[in-house]
Design a protein around this motif. Structure first.
Motif, PDB file in Angstrom:
ATOM      1  N   VAL A   5       0.921  -1.007  -0.236  1.00 22.74           N
ATOM      2  CA  VAL A   5      -0.093  -0.142   0.246  1.00 22.74           C
ATOM      3  C   VAL A   5       0.403   1.525   0.161  1.00 22.74           C
ATOM      4  O   VAL A   5       1.801   1.273   0.747  1.00 22.74           O
ATOM      5  CB  VAL A   5      -0.828  -0.124   1.521  1.00 22.74           C
ATOM      6  N   GLY A   8       0.487   4.225   3.190  1.00 21.12           N
ATOM      7  CA  GLY A   8      -0.462   3.756   4.144  1.00 21.12           C
ATOM      8  C   GLY A   8      -0.246   4.645   5.217  1.00 21.12           C
ATOM      9  O   GLY A   8      -1.817   4.299   5.967  1.00 21.12           O
ATOM     10  N   GLY A  13      -4.456   6.382   3.400  1.00 25.79           N
ATOM     11  CA  GLY A  13      -4.801   5.110   3.448  1.00 25.79           C
ATOM     12  C   GLY A  13      -4.851   3.891   4.793  1.00 25.79           C
ATOM     13  O   GLY A  13      -4.537   3.088   4.688  1.00 25.79           O
ATOM     14  N   THR A  31       6.625   4.301   2.326  1.00 21.14           N
ATOM     15  CA  THR A  31       6.020   5.394   2.853  1.00 21.14           C
ATOM     16  C   THR A  31       7.019   5.860   2.242  1.00 21.14           C
ATOM     17  O   THR A  31       8.499   5.157   3.225  1.00 21.14           O
ATOM     18  CB  THR A  31       5.098   5.243   3.794  1.00 21.14           C
ATOM     19  N   ALA A  67      -2.595   4.430  -3.506  1.00 15.73           N
ATOM     20  CA  ALA A  67      -3.006   5.233  -2.073  1.00 15.73           C
ATOM     21  C   ALA A  67      -2.022   7.031  -1.816  1.00 15.73           C
ATOM     22  O   ALA A  67      -2.757   7.561  -1.765  1.00 15.73           O
ATOM     23  CB  ALA A  67      -3.728   5.414  -1.519  1.00 15.73           C
TER      24      ALA A  67
END
Length: 290
Positions: A5, A8, A13, A31, A67
């Motif tokens: 993800v 996130g 997220g 990230t 996302a």
């Protein structure tokens, strides 16, 4: 499922990660910085990733949720600030690199968090369906629309055109209405406004449906995600009821709003929580504001 993800740890997220953890998925968040201890309800893996850099390694990942979005803090539309070229490089070129990496690595499904901003300049009050061609009128909408075109080249890509997402914030974060609630509770005048909203949990439920759905039920892979048409008057009336705030409510807005039809998603079994979910969420959203 092994799930990666991007974004996130963001306001949106986090809902997607928490749903995946509840479903028993193994989650890797992509990230810039790892999540703080205790940020999520269960452990997650972390890989450093920035949209402006190289795509992360995705070998062994079953599905990717994209996302992540690089923008001026607190702003999506207009999020380019004074650097539109950097905005395009990160969000446009970076997304293309990510999708290409997913294809090379054999990721089985890619879910892209798009936006109602792709509908752009349709007249206010238009009923928006996925069959309508995008007409973005902001750089944000343009980037999202161009990413949808790239996604269509993947064998199993899905774009969710989400409206505004609300819900309680994660540890150390402020939710989208924190400033609005604070201003109202201080007795400041509030401008009338209304718009469409969806709870983060309902967005996460939509992601789960398209992750699990057979390919033949996904059609062209474009789905609107929207739940309630919410007026600030009605939202703040609930805040006043919960807090006892005596301040005057803003007038009801009479501005026409373009609402998205979500028939495609509902055909997969999506059932958002409506006003009942909003009311149930407000006590947690008022913590730290009152």
């Amino acid at each position: 499922m092994k799930l990666a993800v991007t974004g996130g740890t963001g306001l949106v997220g986090r809902f997607l990660v928490e749903e995946a953890l509840a479903a028993g998925d193994t989650v890797t968040v992509l990230t810039r910085r790892p999540p703080a201890p205790g940020f999520f309800s269960a452990p997650v893996a972390h890989l450093p990733y920035d949209l402006s850099g190289a795509a992360p390694p995705l070998a062994g990942i079953d599905a990717l949720i994209h996302a992540g979005f690089s923008h001026v803090p607190g702003r999506y539309r207009g999020g380019e600030g004074d650097d539109p070229e950097g905005f395009l490089r990160s969000n446009g070129d970076g997304t293309l690199r990510l999708f290409e990496a997913a294809a090379r690595s054999g990721v089985g499904r890619v879910v892209f968090l798009s936006s109602r901003a792709v509908y752009g300049d349709y007249p206010p009050g238009t009923e928006l369906t996925e069959a309508m061609p995008p007409r973005p009128d902001t750089l944000y909408g343009e980037v999202k629309a161009e990413a949808e075109v790239a996604l269509a080249d993947l064998p199993a890509g899905v774009a969710l055109r989400a409206t505004g997402v609300y819900g309680p914030a994660g540890p150390g974060q402020r939710h989208k209405w924190a400033d609005l609630f604070g201003a109202f509770l201080r007795g400041e005048p509030i401008e009338p406004r209304r718009g469409t909203e969806v709870h983060g949990d309902d967005l996460a439920a939509a992601v789960r449906l398209v992750l699990d759905a057979p390919q033949d039920l996904l059609g062209d892979g474009i789905f609107n995600v929207s739940d309630i048409l919410l007026d600030r008057h009605d939202l703040l009336a609930e805040v006043a009821r919960l807090t006892g705030a005596p301040h005057p409510l803003p007038a009801q807005s009479d501005a026409p709003v373009s609402a998205m039809r979500c028939d495609r998603l509902r055909a997969l079994g999506w059932r958002p929580g409506g006003m009942a979910r909003l009311r149930a969420s407000l006590p947690a959203m008022l913590q730290g504001v009152v």
